[in-house]
Design an enzyme around this catalytic site. Sequence first.
Site, PDB file in Angstrom:
ATOM      1  CB  SER A 132     -89.924 -36.304  97.922  1.00 48.39           C
ATOM      2  OG  SER A 132     -89.177 -35.927  96.673  1.00 48.39           O
ATOM      3  CE1 TYR A 135     -93.966 -29.488  98.152  1.00 48.59           C
ATOM      4  CE2 TYR A 135     -92.152 -30.449  98.353  1.00 48.59           C
ATOM      5  CZ  TYR A 135     -92.620 -29.435  98.235  1.00 48.59           C
ATOM      6  OH  TYR A 135     -91.928 -28.457  98.264  1.00 48.59           O
ATOM      7  CD  GLU A 220     -87.452 -27.276  95.322  1.00 48.69           C
ATOM      8  OE1 GLU A 220     -88.344 -27.324  94.624  1.00 48.69           O
ATOM      9  OE2 GLU A 220     -87.495 -26.573  96.422  1.00 48.69           O
TER      10      GLU A 220
END
Length: 240
Positions: A132, A135, A220
């Site tokens: 994560s 991002y 994911e």
Amino acid sequence: IAQAMQKQRTINLETSDVEEVPHPLDDQYEMLKCGLKLVPKKDKEFKLLNEYMVNTGSGWYNLKLTNLWKVDRENEADRFKAHDKLGNRKLLWHGTNVAVVAAILKDGLRIMPHSGGRVGAGIYFASENSKSAGYTSPAGKRGIMFLNEVVLGKEHHIRRDDWTLKSAPKGCNCIIAKGHTEPDPAEDEEITIDKKKVIVPKGKVINVPEWSDSSFGQSEYLIYREDQCRIRYLLEVQFP
């Protein structure tokens, strides 16, 4: 969204009979309609989530947790009750650009019309911080991440990309694209949030031979309903 909130607030103040003008920071905080409670660094809660971040991010970004807040978005608790009877809850990571943090606190994590990715149009989470963090577009060296209680329910596992997905298969509540690595499940810690058991997969990252042929390096986690997650924590992190 943040600009629209500010514009509306300005109009409200201009048409109000109140003579006292609130401090700009109080004014901006009020616009979010979201409670933020700072967690002291000495608390067990802070130490647990810091361990989760370090163990699942070490070797990649090596982030430093500078501040942690509990999050209570207006009306989010009510919509989250739709899944009270479902179990299999995990605290999972979500990284984002700092430019949209205010919008997320105001409106929650949403499936936008243009949403898409390797597992289709859903809300993406990860059990590894480093996934994560990739991002998270920081402002300078400071970034914002979220930890979310996600109701996984019955899982459907995949090992190949499918951009067309818009929902989990019938009878399932989520899709997990299984990666080559995953936090060691032997080190999972169970906590209680609002009388519900939630797993914190805080273990050090290990290889999972069963999924060595997957097209995904890291797992994911996908949900396709916005009310299936609740933002629990906001983390201010320092990039190297």
